[in-house]
Design an enzyme around this catalytic site. Structure first.
Site, PDB file in Angstrom:
ATOM      1  CB  CYS A   1      -0.854  -0.008   1.205  1.00  0.00           C
ATOM      2  SG  CYS A   1      -2.220   1.491   1.339  1.00  0.00           S
TER       3      CYS A   1
ATOM      4  CB  CYS B   1      -3.697   2.437  -1.760  1.00  0.00           C
ATOM      5  SG  CYS B   1      -3.276   1.642  -0.464  1.00  0.00           S
TER       6      CYS B   1
ATOM      7  CE  LYS C   1      -4.427   2.204  -6.688  1.00  0.00           C
ATOM      8  NZ  LYS C   1      -4.857   0.908  -6.651  1.00  0.00           N
TER       9      LYS C   1
ATOM     10  CE1 TYR D   1      -7.532  -1.793  -6.045  1.00  0.00           C
ATOM     11  CE2 TYR D   1      -8.629  -3.860  -5.928  1.00  0.00           C
ATOM     12  CZ  TYR D   1      -7.658  -3.015  -5.624  1.00  0.00           C
ATOM     13  OH  TYR D   1      -6.647  -3.585  -4.476  1.00  0.00           O
TER      14      TYR D   1
ATOM     15  CD  GLU E   1      -7.977   2.212  -8.234  1.00  0.00           C
ATOM     16  OE1 GLU E   1      -8.447   2.323  -7.140  1.00  0.00           O
ATOM     17  OE2 GLU E   1      -6.776   1.692  -8.186  1.00  0.00           O
TER      18      GLU E   1
ATOM     19  CG  HIS F   1     -28.671  23.181  -0.889  1.00  0.00           C
ATOM     20  ND1 HIS F   1     -28.886  22.446  -2.110  1.00  0.00           N
ATOM     21  CD2 HIS F   1     -28.884  24.330  -1.349  1.00  0.00           C
ATOM     22  CE1 HIS F   1     -29.181  23.235  -3.100  1.00  0.00           C
ATOM     23  NE2 HIS F   1     -29.157  24.277  -2.650  1.00  0.00           N
TER      24      HIS F   1
ATOM     25  CD  GLU G   1     -28.160  19.222  -1.761  1.00  0.00           C
ATOM     26  OE1 GLU G   1     -29.192  19.510  -1.038  1.00  0.00           O
ATOM     27  OE2 GLU G   1     -27.545  19.960  -2.609  1.00  0.00           O
TER      28      GLU G   1
END
Length: 450
Positions: free
Chosen positions: A45, A50, A53, A180, A184, A439, A444
């Site tokens: 990682c 990760c 990346k 993934y 990616e 908002h 939301e």
């Protein structure tokens, strides 16, 4: 032999996320701990996964952001990308993080051996330097490696490990795989200006993700210019005199490329460790079989993380390392709950998900309700960008419980982390409805679906 006759109470093989956490927590509980790492402290990682990346993902997003800036009043006279600058800065950050991980172990008085080890007994290990050490418990946390195809010209392909060290940015990239990692890097290379072709052996990418969300990603990716070749495979890869590559294909036309990246899965790193010789039970893929307490078929040998080939995610490995240390050395028996693990794909745009997909929920629960919000983010509207986001709630019709949340759009993983708490807590759709919206935000939409 008593516990005091061993050199260490715990010997951890592998200093990745799971191994470092287990070592640190066990040491904090008073155990005498050692760690062996033949590469760099931090594991996949931090060093080659990760973290670097995600930094490339951040860098790639500036391509569209700079284009959009004009509609927000910014004058950007020149847009020029320098791969070497980003590459070197990312590698420098990786080096910094490796140092911090090393400091963590040192500060907890963990002995670190920067060399390879082989298990020679249920409580014994042999270091590459020739030294033999013993431990009351051995934890295997060596992670997994990228799988490679058995084809002619295999030596010409790269994996995600080598991406971070490329001398220059390739103009044409072929990416094998539909998971993934493949998607990616497809987004990253495309935003940097490379022409990207994804080759997948089936007609489905991101298996296990919600089909509506995946379909949206494919449509957006195609609109951006990413080429997909489904139901296709590689027969051979030839290197030409000019350094370019020719991919001899099965099921589709041959493809010319400057770089071929294989992201077809990851295999547990259990080879040449002495595990089979000791009788540690492994799966067909080479993963260590463990029980709920991470114990292998040999009582003194344990395993956490990707080497067990269950859920290959860094936070899962960390949680397993913590649970192992608390159980074995802290007097706090702990089991990891794998029932509601959030995950993401940092594609372009990114995906975030937690819980059951619509099809999974129907198979498990029977009758379900789904709610979707298909909208164009405010930023895209002003920028004149037609790309739309899609949020989806999957609800158990009988209990009104929200059993799955699936999102694709800007910052979807960031939003999803908070929403994952709601799914983990088994909140109902009525609870979402009763929550006042924040908002104006994209998030939301999660509480406005009716």
């Amino acid at each position: 032999m008593s516990e005091f006759d061993f050199d260490f109470d715990l010997f951890v093989v592998g200093a990745g996320s799971g191994g470092v956490r287990a070592a640190r927590i066990a040491a904090a509980h008073g155990a005498r701990v050692a760690v062996a790492e033949e590469h760099k402290v931090g594991g996949t990682c931090v060093i080659r996964g990760c973290v670097p990346k995600k930094l490339l993902v951040y860098g790639s997003h500036f391509a569209e952001d700079l284009d959009d800036a004009a509609m927000f009043g910014w004058d950007v006279p020149q847009k020029r990308f320098d791969w070497a600058v980003l590459r070197d800065n990312v590698l420098a950050e990786v080096e910094r993080l490796e140092g911090l991980y090393g400091e963590t172990l040192t500060n907890h008085k963990v002995t670190v051996f920067k060399e390879r080890v082989i298990l020679t007994g249920p409580n014994q290990l042999s270091l590459a330097s020739g030294r033999s050490v013993t431990a009351g418990k051995i934890l295997i946390a060596v992670g997994a490696r990228a799988a490679l195809p058995e084809i002619e010209g295999q030596e010409h392909v790269i994996t995600s490990n080598e991406v971070f060290h490329l001398d220059q940015l390739p103009k044409r990239v072929v990416i094998a795989g539909g998971g993934y990692i493949a998607n990616e890097f497809a987004g990253i290379f495309h935003q940097f200006g490379s022409h990207v072709t994804i080759v997948n052996r089936s007609d489905t990418i991101l298996r296990g993700y919600d089909e509506q969300i995946v379909d949206r990603l494919v449509k957006i990716s195609v609109a951006k210019g990413i080429d997909f070749r489904f139901n296709a495979g590689f027969a051979a890869i030839e290197k030409r005199e000019d350094g370019s590559l020719l991919c001899r294909m099965k099921g589709t036309q041959d493809i010319e490329a400057d770089q071929v990246l294989f992201a077809i899965g990851r295999l547990p790193n259990t080879e040449e460790m002495g595990l089979r010789e000791l009788g540690v039970e492994l799966t067909e893929r080479g993963a260590i079989k463990i029980d709920a307490d991470f114990r292998s078929s040999i009582p003194s040998i344990f395993a956490v993380g990707d080497v067990t080939d269950r859920i290959q995610l860094t936070p899962v490995a960390i949680r397993e390392g913590q649970a192992f240390a608390d159980t074995q050395f802290g007097g706090k028996p702990t089991h990891v709950d794998y029932g509601c693990v959030p995950s993401s794909c940092f594609s372009h745009p990114p995906i975030g998900l937690v819980g059951l997909t619509e099809s999974q929920a129907k198979n498990k629960l029977g009758v379900v309700r789904t709610y979707t919000s298909d909208f164009r983010p405010m930023k895209n509207v002003l920028a004149g960008r037609n790309e739309r986001s899609l949020y989806k709630l999957v609800v158990d019709d009988g209990s009104d419980e929200v059993v799955g949340i699936h999102m694709i759009g800007p910052d979807a993983p960031e939003i999803l982390q908070g929403a994952a708490v709601a799914v983990k807590a088994k909140l109902k759709k009525a609870d979402f409805d009763a929550t006042i919206a924040l908002h104006p935000t994209m998030a939301e939409e999660l509480v406005l679906m009716r």
